[in-house]
Design a protein around this motif. Structure first.
Motif, PDB file in Angstrom:
ATOM      1  N   PHE A 139       0.843  -1.206   0.000  1.00 28.16           N
ATOM      2  CA  PHE A 139       0.000   0.000   0.000  1.00 28.16           C
ATOM      3  C   PHE A 139       0.876   1.253   0.000  1.00 28.16           C
ATOM      4  CE2 PHE A 139      -1.615   3.498   2.590  1.00 28.16           C
ATOM      5  CZ  PHE A 139      -2.771   3.831   1.903  1.00 28.16           C
ATOM      6  N   TYR A 140       1.858   1.310   0.890  1.00 26.26           N
ATOM      7  CA  TYR A 140       2.753   2.468   0.968  1.00 26.26           C
ATOM      8  C   TYR A 140       3.459   2.713  -0.363  1.00 26.26           C
ATOM      9  CZ  TYR A 140       3.115   4.396   5.700  1.00 26.26           C
ATOM     10  OH  TYR A 140       2.896   5.068   6.863  1.00 26.26           O
ATOM     11  N   GLU A 141       3.882   1.621  -0.989  1.00 22.00           N
ATOM     12  CA  GLU A 141       4.617   1.752  -2.257  1.00 22.00           C
ATOM     13  C   GLU A 141       3.725   2.368  -3.330  1.00 22.00           C
ATOM     14  OE1 GLU A 141       7.746   1.297  -2.426  1.00 22.00           O
ATOM     15  OE2 GLU A 141       8.225   0.008  -0.748  1.00 22.00           O
ATOM     16  N   TRP A 142       2.481   1.925  -3.382  1.00 26.54           N
ATOM     17  CA  TRP A 142       1.545   2.486  -4.368  1.00 26.54           C
ATOM     18  C   TRP A 142       1.267   3.953  -4.084  1.00 26.54           C
ATOM     19  CZ3 TRP A 142      -2.142  -2.282  -3.941  1.00 26.54           C
ATOM     20  CH2 TRP A 142      -1.742  -3.250  -4.864  1.00 26.54           C
ATOM     21  N   PHE A 167      14.004  12.584  -6.845  1.00 26.43           N
ATOM     22  CA  PHE A 167      12.728  11.862  -6.927  1.00 26.43           C
ATOM     23  C   PHE A 167      12.782  10.786  -8.013  1.00 26.43           C
ATOM     24  CE2 PHE A 167      10.432  15.785  -5.128  1.00 26.43           C
ATOM     25  CZ  PHE A 167      10.315  15.216  -3.875  1.00 26.43           C
ATOM     26  N   ILE A 168      13.426  11.122  -9.139  1.00 25.70           N
ATOM     27  CA  ILE A 168      13.523  10.140 -10.226  1.00 25.70           C
ATOM     28  C   ILE A 168      14.282   8.903  -9.726  1.00 25.70           C
ATOM     29  CG2 ILE A 168      14.570   9.693 -12.513  1.00 25.70           C
ATOM     30  CD1 ILE A 168      13.905  12.661 -13.194  1.00 25.70           C
ATOM     31  N   GLN A 169      15.358   9.168  -8.989  1.00 23.18           N
ATOM     32  CA  GLN A 169      16.159   8.055  -8.449  1.00 23.18           C
ATOM     33  C   GLN A 169      15.336   7.233  -7.429  1.00 23.18           C
ATOM     34  OE1 GLN A 169      19.633   8.774  -5.854  1.00 23.18           O
ATOM     35  NE2 GLN A 169      20.872   7.995  -7.547  1.00 23.18           N
ATOM     36  N   ILE A 170      14.629   7.928  -6.563  1.00 24.90           N
ATOM     37  CA  ILE A 170      13.815   7.229  -5.555  1.00 24.90           C
ATOM     38  C   ILE A 170      12.722   6.405  -6.238  1.00 24.90           C
ATOM     39  CG2 ILE A 170      12.139   7.575  -3.667  1.00 24.90           C
ATOM     40  CD1 ILE A 170      13.840   9.902  -2.663  1.00 24.90           C
ATOM     41  N   GLU A 174      11.520   2.531  -5.860  1.00 26.56           N
ATOM     42  CA  GLU A 174      10.153   2.163  -5.442  1.00 26.56           C
ATOM     43  C   GLU A 174       9.508   1.195  -6.447  1.00 26.56           C
ATOM     44  OE1 GLU A 174       9.748   2.834  -2.539  1.00 26.56           O
ATOM     45  OE2 GLU A 174      10.399   4.843  -2.006  1.00 26.56           O
ATOM     46  N   LEU A 175       9.854   1.387  -7.707  1.00 24.98           N
ATOM     47  CA  LEU A 175       9.347   0.492  -8.756  1.00 24.98           C
ATOM     48  C   LEU A 175       9.827  -0.939  -8.500  1.00 24.98           C
ATOM     49  CD1 LEU A 175       7.858   1.013 -11.534  1.00 24.98           C
ATOM     50  CD2 LEU A 175      10.085   0.741 -12.587  1.00 24.98           C
ATOM     51  N   ARG A 176      11.098  -1.039  -8.123  1.00 26.44           N
ATOM     52  CA  ARG A 176      11.673  -2.347  -7.792  1.00 26.44           C
ATOM     53  C   ARG A 176      10.974  -2.936  -6.558  1.00 26.44           C
ATOM     54  NH1 ARG A 176      16.618  -0.454  -7.904  1.00 26.44           N
ATOM     55  NH2 ARG A 176      16.805  -0.342  -5.657  1.00 26.44           N
TER      56      ARG A 176
END
Ligand SMILES: [Fe+2]
Ligand SMILES: [Fe+2]
Length: 262
Positions: A139-142, A167-170, A174-176
């Motif tokens: 949930f947090y990731e989404w 943010f792009i790096q983060i 998060e995608l992973r």
């Protein structure tokens, strides 16, 4: 998907995570002299809240890590996941300190109740029953995905180039994480591990609490400052609140599918 394929996926994600640890650092400094004092404060406080959320994510992965000690592959993945969250927290904190000379000192009410109280209680359950917290992480990731995407746009508009790059790096990490947590759920199920109604019950409670934490609806008195900062940056707080409900429902549905209850 078969279990070997899921294991291949999670191993690859762990390898990518390990590489990300040594990625070249983005300068944590931008020119902010063109921003108003109010705007600077909104950025400083919002980024501090984001850093706290990253910290709580790191904290909740720890008991899950213990629950998966039996598996080298899963353990390796979760370790990179936890290290990512801790890096995110440090990056955001450092950015705030460098650019806005702002440091959050006082713990907010939600920090105390949610992070110190409830999550600590959950940790005890999680070592034996990790699914509720895994779903809360999902949930947090989404939620974070959308939140960061919005902030990324605002950073671009405010010409905070390095913040945007941060943010792009983060987001890449998060995608992973989203892929990793989904693979983890799949592996748990394929290994014939238990997913039952008690898991669903705890998950609903936990998501209820998590949603309170990120609640930006007008009635959430305790998040008034968060709401003000988001509004100052032009974000739609009611929309964020509606989406948090949708993500919570989606996360529970995901678990119900895995449990064969749906
Ligand atoms: Fe993160
Ligand atoms: Fe994450």
């Amino acid at each position: 998907m078969n279990i070997n394929r899921l294991k291949e996926i999670i191993t690859k994600l762990a390898e990518d995570g390990e590489k990300a640890q040594s990625a070249p650092a983005i300068p944590r400094i931008d020119s902010t002299s063109h921003l108003t004092t109010e705007r600077k404060l909104a950025w400083a406080q919002l980024l501090s809240s984001a850093a706290s959320a990253e910290e709580s994510e790191e904290m909740v992965v720890l008991p899950v890590l213990k629950a998966f000690e039996y598996s080298d592959i899963l353990h390796r993945y979760l370790k990179t996941h936890m290290e990512d969250e801790s890096r995110h927290r440090d990056l955001l904190k450092e950015y705030v300190k460098n650019n806005f000379s702002y440091e959050k000192k006082k713990k907010t009410l939600t920090d105390i109740i949610i992070y110190k109280g409830i999550f600590r209680g959950v940790n005890v359950i999680s070592e034996k029953r990790p699914l509720p917290i895994i779903v809360a992480i999902l949930f947090y990731e989404w939620f974070a995905e959308e939140f960061y995407a919005e902030l990324m746009n605002r950073a671009g508009e405010d010409k905070l180039i390095n913040l945007k790059n941060l943010f792009i790096q983060i987001e890449k990490d998060e995608l992973r994480h989203r892929a990793g947590i989904k693979a983890l759920l799949g592996i748990w199920k394929s290994e014939g591990k238990k997913i039952d109604k008690i898991d669903i019950f705890y998950t609903k409670i936990l998501l209820g609490v998590t949603r309170l934490d990120v609640n930006t609806a007008s009635w959430a008195f305790y998040n008034k400052r968060l709401r003000r900062n988001l509004t100052n940056l032009g974000l739609d707080t009611e929309k964020i609140y509606r989406n948090s409900k949708a993500y919570a429902d989606k996360a529970i549905a995901e678990l119900e599918v895995q449990a064969g209850l749906n």
